[in-house]
Design a protein around this motif. Structure first.
Motif, mmCIF file in Angstrom:
data_model
loop_
_atom_site.group_PDB
_atom_site.id
_atom_site.type_symbol
_atom_site.label_atom_id
_atom_site.label_comp_id
_atom_site.label_asym_id
_atom_site.label_seq_id
_atom_site.Cartn_x
_atom_site.Cartn_y
_atom_site.Cartn_z
ATOM 1 N N PRO A 26 0.810 -1.228 0.000
ATOM 2 C CA PRO A 26 0.000 0.000 0.000
ATOM 3 C C PRO A 26 0.837 1.269 0.000
ATOM 4 C CG PRO A 26 -0.062 -1.042 2.168
ATOM 5 C CD PRO A 26 0.586 -2.019 1.226
ATOM 6 N N ALA A 90 -7.583 -0.826 3.013
ATOM 7 C CA ALA A 90 -7.126 -1.446 1.765
ATOM 8 C C ALA A 90 -8.300 -2.004 0.966
ATOM 9 C CB ALA A 90 -6.123 -2.554 2.073
ATOM 10 N N THR A 94 -9.385 -0.532 -2.664
ATOM 11 C CA THR A 94 -9.414 -1.416 -3.826
ATOM 12 C C THR A 94 -10.738 -1.298 -4.573
ATOM 13 O OG1 THR A 94 -7.941 -2.981 -2.701
ATOM 14 C CG2 THR A 94 -9.176 -3.810 -4.583
ATOM 15 N N SER A 97 -11.200 2.243 -6.132
ATOM 16 C CA SER A 97 -10.314 2.431 -7.282
ATOM 17 C C SER A 97 -10.862 1.723 -8.516
ATOM 18 C CB SER A 97 -8.918 1.910 -6.961
ATOM 19 O OG SER A 97 -8.316 2.663 -5.926
ATOM 20 N N ALA A 98 -11.391 0.505 -8.318
ATOM 21 C CA ALA A 98 -11.983 -0.227 -9.441
ATOM 22 C C ALA A 98 -13.190 0.516 -9.996
ATOM 23 C CB ALA A 98 -12.374 -1.636 -8.998
ATOM 24 N N ALA A 179 -4.665 -0.464 -8.649
ATOM 25 C CA ALA A 179 -4.751 -0.700 -7.208
ATOM 26 C C ALA A 179 -5.185 -2.126 -6.893
ATOM 27 C CB ALA A 179 -5.734 0.288 -6.576
ATOM 28 N N VAL A 180 -5.954 -2.724 -7.781
ATOM 29 C CA VAL A 180 -6.509 -4.054 -7.495
ATOM 30 C C VAL A 180 -5.414 -5.109 -7.369
ATOM 31 C CG1 VAL A 180 -8.080 -5.853 -8.302
ATOM 32 C CG2 VAL A 180 -8.707 -3.436 -8.564
ATOM 33 N N LEU A 183 -3.195 -4.390 -4.074
ATOM 34 C CA LEU A 183 -3.753 -4.513 -2.727
ATOM 35 C C LEU A 183 -4.371 -5.882 -2.434
ATOM 36 C CD1 LEU A 183 -5.337 -0.997 -2.102
ATOM 37 C CD2 LEU A 183 -3.170 -1.910 -1.295
ATOM 38 N N VAL A 184 -4.720 -6.630 -3.456
ATOM 39 C CA VAL A 184 -5.294 -7.962 -3.200
ATOM 40 C C VAL A 184 -4.318 -8.855 -2.419
ATOM 41 C CG1 VAL A 184 -5.972 -10.125 -4.339
ATOM 42 C CG2 VAL A 184 -7.032 -7.963 -5.015
#
Length: 508
Positions: A26, A90, A94, A97-98, A179-180, A183-184
């Motif tokens: 992050p 987080a 995520t 952001s998506a 971001a996906v 952060l996943v």
């Protein structure tokens, strides 16, 4: 009262460093996000057709909310659990952001950016405060903080490279969609690798204090940003005054509460305040330098955004190396001396620009950035360590939030102060050719980017004259900016040296 989960024992060093690797995800993302959006603005303008005001809010709403919420979120993390608030932040970041990658309008993107600021404020204080509780050995902690600080610098330098690649191959939303995959892994591995920690004796959440810190920080950041864009105005002055008055109210409330959200008495400790100042001014110097070096490489030297980013990688490498090397250095010298040395190196970096009398060659800029990077790596690592060491582990979230707020303010001020000086020098030095209409004259007289765009529509002779004058004016502005940078860094080094000197005690 819930029992706090203890940090990982010293017998699990491998797990500690794996936890740090997960925590860096992050940090890198939020740092990249600070710089990558600037490269997507032209594509966003074409796709969503925002007004000038909409475009300003798309850029500014994220840092406004982030700066205002860092201290409240750090304090809440101390109470409910730092790992918990990190994972909540987080997950939210995520998802939002998506969504932001596919929004159909400027208003929806503004709302998504606001939500990203909200969840981003949960992430950043939690990462540093968890490091404080995971790494209890001072040397290990300094190394971990050096890596954490390098993540910030790395993200800022990687932003142009990542942004250039994504926008060259994909649509504007790809800068948010990244971001996906970042952060996943944190969401999947964080509950397993990162130990929970919290304040064992938390006070009650104080909604009024949260509202006050928001009401103090948001107008301050807004005033600084608008001063940079438009110069002094009544609204800027009023916003700064509101911030000052509400900030005084916040301090007064914290001093009177038996369990304050933020222990403002920490600022009475010279080493703590000096470390905050060193943190802020190191970021100030880095961001201010990047403001003009990125323009010079692209608009004067003719580099692409990706090429400009790649040329800055040596400075990034030096920043990382210096941040790690200073951990060993402070075993031989006092930490305060390392911070002062870092600030002096920042001054030397700006001084290299002054020696050339202009922005100079690309090689000179890269060398200056490398020296500056060494100074930032040293000062950031040790100042953050001193900030965290000044408070009990139970208060690490609040201390981390103060450090993060200093970082955000340093970034805003670096652009606002040094950028304003550069722009003012440019406006006073550029000479416009005859035959421009009012709109062309306005654009060419404001920024080097505007002059470059106008030159593209002019005859060759007029375009050449405009570009020559604009580049000369820009480089003269860089000189004045560097003078201010040198002066600021020398003053900062002197202040830190005095504030952190050992206190003498007289024998009686």
């Amino acid at each position: 009262m819930s029992t706090p989960v203890s940090p990982l024992p010293s017998s699990a060093p491998r797990t500690r460093w794996l936890a740090l690797a997960v925590l860096m995800l992050p940090v890198l993302l939020v740092s990249v996000d600070n710089t990558v959006l600037a490269f997507a603005i032209p594509a966003i303008s074409t796709a969503l057709r925002p007004s000038g005001t909409d475009l300003l809010w798309i850029v500014d709403i994220y840092p406004l909310l982030l700066a205002g919420l860092l201290v409240p979120m750090g304090s809440i993390g101390d109470r409910i659990g730092r790992r918990r608030i990190l994972l909540i932040g987080a997950a939210g970041f995520t998802v939002v952001s998506a969504i932001a990658a596919f929004v159909p309008s400027a208003g929806a993107l503004i709302a998504a950016r606001a939500a990203m600021g909200f969840f981003g404020a949960m992430i950043m204080p939690a990462t540093l405060s968890l490091i404080r509780n995971i790494f209890t050995d001072p040397t290990e902690r300094r190394t971990a903080i050096a890596i954490w600080a390098a993540g910030f610098s790395g993200g800022a330098a990687l932003g142009p490279i990542v942004g250039g690649f994504l926008l060259e191959h994909y649509w504007w939303g790809s800068v948010f969609l990244m971001a996906v995959p970042v952060l996943v892994p944190l969401l999947a591995l964080g509950p397993w690798l990162i130990p929970e920690s919290r304040d064992p004796h938390p006070g009650p959440v104080d909604p009024l204090s949260i509202a006050l810190v928001m009401a103090a920080m948001v107008p301050l950041v807004w005033a600084v940003k608008n001063f940079a864009h438009e110069g002094p105005s009544v609204l800027v002055l009023l916003a700064a005054l509101v911030s000052l008055l509400v900030g005084a109210w916040f301090v007064r409330r914290q001093l009177r509460r038996p369990e304050p959200m933020l222990d403002v008495r920490l600022f009475a400790v010279p080493a703590f305040s000096a470390s905050i100042a060193a943190n802020l001014l190191s970021v100030f110097s880095m961001v201010g330098f990047l403001y003009f070096v990125s323009q010079h490489l692209q608009l004067v030297s003719g580099r692409t955004p990706m090429e400009a980013g790649l040329l800055l990688l040596p400075g990034l490498a030096v920043t990382i190396i210096a941040g790690l090397a200073v951990v060993k250095l402070v075993e031989l010298v006092r930490p305060a001396h390392a911070v002062v040395a870092g600030l002096l190196l920042n001054a030397v970096g700006y001084g290299i620009i002054l020696l050339t009398g202009s922005a100079g060659t690309d090689a000179g800029l890269i060398a200056a950035f490398a020296v500056l990077g060494a100074g930032v790596g040293m000062a950031e690592t040790i100042s953050n360590d001193l900030i965290l060491s000044a408070v009990p582990a139970s208060k690490a979230g609040a201390a981390s939030a103060i450090s993060e707020t200093a970082y955000e303010l340093g970034a805003v001020l670096g652009t606002a102060v040094l950028g304003s000086i550069l722009n003012a020098a440019y406006r006073s030095g550029v000479v416009l050719p005859e035959g421009l209409d009012a709109q062309q004259a306005q654009a060419a007289s404001e920024t080097l980017g505007g002059a470059t765009e106008v030159a593209g529509s002019l005859p060759a002779d007029a375009a050449g004259a405009l570009l020559h004058s604009a580049r000369e004016a820009f480089d003269s502005g860089v000189v004045w900016t560097s003078v201010v940078g040198v002066v600021f860094m020398l003053i900062a080094a002197a202040v830190v040296a005095v504030a952190m000197r050992p206190q003498r005690t007289s024998a009686r």
